[in-house]
Design a protein around this motif. Sequence first.
Motif, PDB file in Angstrom:
ATOM      1  N   GLU A 216       0.826  -1.202   0.000  1.00 55.05           N
ATOM      2  CA  GLU A 216       0.000   0.000   0.000  1.00 55.05           C
ATOM      3  C   GLU A 216       0.868   1.263   0.000  1.00 55.05           C
ATOM      4  O   GLU A 216       0.600   2.216  -0.746  1.00 55.05           O
ATOM      5  CB  GLU A 216      -0.924  -0.010   1.216  1.00 55.05           C
ATOM      6  CG  GLU A 216      -1.927   1.111   1.228  1.00 55.05           C
ATOM      7  CD  GLU A 216      -2.906   1.004   2.383  1.00 55.05           C
ATOM      8  OE1 GLU A 216      -4.041   1.488   2.224  1.00 55.05           O
ATOM      9  OE2 GLU A 216      -2.538   0.458   3.439  1.00 55.05           O
ATOM     10  N   ALA A 219       2.519   1.778  -3.510  1.00 55.65           N
ATOM     11  CA  ALA A 219       1.574   2.270  -4.509  1.00 55.65           C
ATOM     12  C   ALA A 219       1.362   3.777  -4.337  1.00 55.65           C
ATOM     13  O   ALA A 219       1.335   4.538  -5.314  1.00 55.65           O
ATOM     14  CB  ALA A 219       0.246   1.520  -4.397  1.00 55.65           C
ATOM     15  N   HIS A 220       1.229   4.213  -3.080  1.00 57.50           N
ATOM     16  CA  HIS A 220       1.013   5.638  -2.809  1.00 57.50           C
ATOM     17  C   HIS A 220       2.250   6.459  -3.174  1.00 57.50           C
ATOM     18  O   HIS A 220       2.143   7.531  -3.777  1.00 57.50           O
ATOM     19  CB  HIS A 220       0.670   5.814  -1.330  1.00 57.50           C
ATOM     20  CG  HIS A 220       0.236   7.192  -0.962  1.00 57.50           C
ATOM     21  ND1 HIS A 220      -0.961   7.731  -1.369  1.00 57.50           N
ATOM     22  CD2 HIS A 220       0.846   8.163  -0.234  1.00 57.50           C
ATOM     23  CE1 HIS A 220      -1.080   8.960  -0.900  1.00 57.50           C
ATOM     24  NE2 HIS A 220       0.003   9.244  -0.205  1.00 57.50           N
ATOM     25  N   GLN A 221       3.425   5.954  -2.822  1.00 53.14           N
ATOM     26  CA  GLN A 221       4.654   6.700  -3.096  1.00 53.14           C
ATOM     27  C   GLN A 221       4.931   6.796  -4.588  1.00 53.14           C
ATOM     28  O   GLN A 221       5.403   7.834  -5.074  1.00 53.14           O
ATOM     29  CB  GLN A 221       5.838   6.045  -2.376  1.00 53.14           C
ATOM     30  CG  GLN A 221       5.808   6.183  -0.868  1.00 53.14           C
ATOM     31  CD  GLN A 221       5.863   7.622  -0.408  1.00 53.14           C
ATOM     32  OE1 GLN A 221       6.624   8.420  -0.944  1.00 53.14           O
ATOM     33  NE2 GLN A 221       5.048   7.967   0.566  1.00 53.14           N
ATOM     34  N   ALA A 223       2.641   6.859  -6.923  1.00 52.21           N
ATOM     35  CA  ALA A 223       1.681   7.841  -7.433  1.00 52.21           C
ATOM     36  C   ALA A 223       2.168   9.259  -7.164  1.00 52.21           C
ATOM     37  O   ALA A 223       2.099  10.132  -8.045  1.00 52.21           O
ATOM     38  CB  ALA A 223       0.307   7.618  -6.791  1.00 52.21           C
ATOM     39  N   THR A 419       4.158  10.751   3.454  1.00 49.04           N
ATOM     40  CA  THR A 419       2.899  10.155   3.023  1.00 49.04           C
ATOM     41  C   THR A 419       1.933  11.199   2.494  1.00 49.04           C
ATOM     42  O   THR A 419       1.404  11.068   1.393  1.00 49.04           O
ATOM     43  CB  THR A 419       2.235   9.392   4.188  1.00 49.04           C
ATOM     44  OG1 THR A 419       2.107  10.260   5.314  1.00 49.04           O
ATOM     45  CG2 THR A 419       3.048   8.192   4.588  1.00 49.04           C
ATOM     46  N   TYR A 625      -4.694   5.531   4.303  1.00 47.39           N
ATOM     47  CA  TYR A 625      -4.269   4.141   4.266  1.00 47.39           C
ATOM     48  C   TYR A 625      -5.216   3.246   5.052  1.00 47.39           C
ATOM     49  O   TYR A 625      -5.829   3.657   6.032  1.00 47.39           O
ATOM     50  CB  TYR A 625      -2.854   3.988   4.841  1.00 47.39           C
ATOM     51  CG  TYR A 625      -1.788   4.623   3.989  1.00 47.39           C
ATOM     52  CD1 TYR A 625      -1.147   3.897   2.996  1.00 47.39           C
ATOM     53  CD2 TYR A 625      -1.437   5.953   4.159  1.00 47.39           C
ATOM     54  CE1 TYR A 625      -0.176   4.474   2.215  1.00 47.39           C
ATOM     55  CE2 TYR A 625      -0.473   6.543   3.373  1.00 47.39           C
ATOM     56  CZ  TYR A 625       0.163   5.791   2.398  1.00 47.39           C
ATOM     57  OH  TYR A 625       1.117   6.381   1.622  1.00 47.39           O
ATOM     58  N   MET A 666      -0.827  -0.903  -8.543  1.00 51.32           N
ATOM     59  CA  MET A 666      -1.472   0.407  -8.610  1.00 51.32           C
ATOM     60  C   MET A 666      -2.980   0.263  -8.755  1.00 51.32           C
ATOM     61  O   MET A 666      -3.753   1.043  -8.194  1.00 51.32           O
ATOM     62  CB  MET A 666      -0.891   1.225  -9.768  1.00 51.32           C
ATOM     63  CG  MET A 666       0.631   1.397  -9.717  1.00 51.32           C
ATOM     64  SD  MET A 666       1.221   2.228  -8.222  1.00 51.32           S
ATOM     65  CE  MET A 666       0.778   3.916  -8.610  1.00 51.32           C
ATOM     66  N   PHE A 669      -4.691  -0.776  -5.355  1.00 54.39           N
ATOM     67  CA  PHE A 669      -4.794   0.275  -4.345  1.00 54.39           C
ATOM     68  C   PHE A 669      -5.344   1.585  -4.912  1.00 54.39           C
ATOM     69  O   PHE A 669      -5.282   2.619  -4.245  1.00 54.39           O
ATOM     70  CB  PHE A 669      -3.442   0.486  -3.663  1.00 54.39           C
ATOM     71  CG  PHE A 669      -3.070  -0.662  -2.764  1.00 54.39           C
ATOM     72  CD1 PHE A 669      -3.617  -0.775  -1.497  1.00 54.39           C
ATOM     73  CD2 PHE A 669      -2.224  -1.669  -3.211  1.00 54.39           C
ATOM     74  CE1 PHE A 669      -3.307  -1.846  -0.682  1.00 54.39           C
ATOM     75  CE2 PHE A 669      -1.906  -2.745  -2.404  1.00 54.39           C
ATOM     76  CZ  PHE A 669      -2.450  -2.839  -1.126  1.00 54.39           C
ATOM     77  N   ARG A 671      -4.535   3.815  -7.126  1.00 55.60           N
ATOM     78  CA  ARG A 671      -3.695   5.009  -7.135  1.00 55.60           C
ATOM     79  C   ARG A 671      -3.726   5.764  -8.458  1.00 55.60           C
ATOM     80  O   ARG A 671      -3.118   6.821  -8.560  1.00 55.60           O
ATOM     81  CB  ARG A 671      -2.256   4.641  -6.762  1.00 55.60           C
ATOM     82  CG  ARG A 671      -2.117   4.268  -5.289  1.00 55.60           C
ATOM     83  CD  ARG A 671      -2.761   5.317  -4.407  1.00 55.60           C
ATOM     84  NE  ARG A 671      -2.680   4.966  -2.993  1.00 55.60           N
ATOM     85  CZ  ARG A 671      -3.244   5.655  -2.023  1.00 55.60           C
ATOM     86  NH1 ARG A 671      -3.963   6.717  -2.316  1.00 55.60           N
ATOM     87  NH2 ARG A 671      -3.117   5.288  -0.771  1.00 55.60           N
ATOM     88  N   ALA A 674      -5.716   8.541  -7.318  1.00 58.40           N
ATOM     89  CA  ALA A 674      -4.927   9.356  -6.384  1.00 58.40           C
ATOM     90  C   ALA A 674      -4.030  10.329  -7.129  1.00 58.40           C
ATOM     91  O   ALA A 674      -3.827  11.462  -6.699  1.00 58.40           O
ATOM     92  CB  ALA A 674      -4.078   8.451  -5.482  1.00 58.40           C
ATOM     93  N   VAL A 675      -3.477   9.896  -8.261  1.00 60.32           N
ATOM     94  CA  VAL A 675      -2.619  10.787  -9.038  1.00 60.32           C
ATOM     95  C   VAL A 675      -3.397  12.025  -9.451  1.00 60.32           C
ATOM     96  O   VAL A 675      -2.921  13.150  -9.340  1.00 60.32           O
ATOM     97  CB  VAL A 675      -2.056  10.055 -10.273  1.00 60.32           C
ATOM     98  CG1 VAL A 675      -1.399  11.049 -11.229  1.00 60.32           C
ATOM     99  CG2 VAL A 675      -1.049   8.999  -9.856  1.00 60.32           C
TER     100      VAL A 675
END
Length: 681
Positions: A216, A219-221, A223, A419, A625, A666, A669, A671, A674-675
């Motif tokens: 998780e 995937a966030h990092q 993005a 984060t 998260y 990606m 989760f 993302r 999110a982008v």
Amino acid sequence: MDALLPLFAPIETLRGIGPAIAEKLARAAGGARVLDVLFHLPDGYIDRRNKPRVVDALPGTVATLALEVVSQEAPSVKGRPWRVLCRDASGFIELVWFARPPHVFAQGQRVVVSGKIDIFGDRKTMPKPDHVVPAEREGGVPGVDPVWGLVAGLFPGQVRSAMRAALALVPDLPEWHDPALLRREGWPGFREALQAMHLPTEPPGDAPRARLAYDELLAHQVAMAWTRTRDRVRSGHAILGDGHLREVALKRFGHAPTPSQDRALAEIDTDLAAPRRMLRLLQGDVGSGKTLVALLAMLRAAEAGRQSALMAPTEVLARQHHRVFSRLSPIPVGLLTGSVKGIDRRRVLNGLASGRLQLVVGTHALFQEAVEYRDLALAVIDEQHRFGVAQRMTLGRKGLRTDVLVMTATPIPRTLLLTQWGEMEVSRLMEKPAGRQPIRTTIHSLSTMADVEDAIGRALARGERVYWVCPMVSESELTDLAAAEARYVHLATRFGDAVALAHGQMDGADRDRALAEFAEGSRRMLVATTVIEVGVDVPEASIMVIEHAERFGLAQLHQLRGRVGRGAAQSYCLLLHDDGLSETMRRRLTLLRDTEDGFLIADEDFRLRGGGDLLGKRQSGLPGYRLADPELHGRLVEVAARDAALLLHREPKLDGPRASALEPLMQLFGRGEAVRTLEAG
């Protein structure tokens, strides 16, 4: 990726799960997809592998026993329990239910039961066993039982059935992590980690949960790293100034900027001068001088003939910024809030549309449809966590490729920076302006209230100004916390007209009047709730009393304390606490007493409370998260940030083999969405 489609299907598509159970599962899991069920990780585990004889089963432990039914006794009096007497070769035990047992027992029947052992009188008992199965189905009792979060009407067996069906739909996916990382950390594969968490044969340990948390986080990092890379090449307008407006403002300010302010301004100037859009976070502790930096940045845009707008979350804060800007700025500053009406409003709107007004301060009124800017080059957003993404997007779109400077007075710990703010460049203000003394913080029991009031009376007699903060507005039947209104009545009875009241449920005009009277000195004590946490600037205020300080978060206490110590006089903060203070609460208050380092306090507050959600929907945990936990996985945030940066360095267009391997991650989760959100600033 087609293989993932079953995981995005509704829960009721799972084998054996009807609409009623699916609805309860969706509430428990926080989503209506099969994937939401899989990501509903257990809160803990019950180990049922202990299979002693009855004589060896210890009270207070969980045991799984193979028994023979001796007799069943129905209650002879209403309210008495049902009892089923059982035995093995070593002794007797009673199974106890306070309602009719869910099973039919026959004398001589052999069963396997699992539950917590207790003692009643001289006999061992097992109240309401968790599992009861015929001896021939002993395998129906799990060796390790996950403890999932439930809702009313949802039972563990139903969750277990749903998990089995959901796990069967998880495809064999190519591994997206570096094999060396997996070996070093001892992590299983993605599917194996889910299996170990939901249907374990032994307690899973830390590795499966850490693997899923890292999935998780990565995937966030990725993005955010992709968004940040795009921001570096996104076209913008180069803003160059000659410094003549800044020079006047600094002369009026009367002090040289601190080294941190100089450094932050240099970073902002570099961003403004570059032919790309700026997206920068300016974070500074209370009283570190963010407002001056914001004004000087906006004057740089004005020197280039462009417009700037500062958006504050409340009218009180907007008007305060306007007062400071108007005093320092050599050019006019407009004010636009909901209460600005008639000719004043038309004058501001006309000035913005024509370009004659280059600086404006306001609330959300700045981005209403009727507001048009001739050339908005810089948007400054203060206390951004109080605005939604859509509001920030709207202000940023009022101009063409507008530069964005976000400010926060809450010091942000390293984990949260990576984060929540990883897509932004970050500037920090570390020092306080010259001439400000440290605030002396002391801790007092509420039992000493009379002494505290006497000391406050002496301070008022000397002409000092005092904040008195209460955690509630009105009395609650559920708690004995002092209400702001009740405390105001009490203090006004003792100190008369010197006392004013301000809280969030008051009429806005009455609240603003109370704040204004306190600021001008006609009232010298302000009883308030946390409405004064940010944005109230009264340099003459030198004493802060916080009642029931143990009920506030550390970061919030630090923000409240920062309302004093803004002038040259020695200031004090008194933390009043309940007599029954726990050791943990005492340590927290002691930390606040012993340091004014907001970043140290923020780290401790994050460790205790978590960081809240990126979009302001949650108040604890890592932002945005579900699987990552701040205490358990803080180390992995930095690992994921480095991994994502390396990926973008090697594959800047995300078109190489590693990016292809990460594509299912990606998707899992979410993302991609999110982008788009993070690109909004």
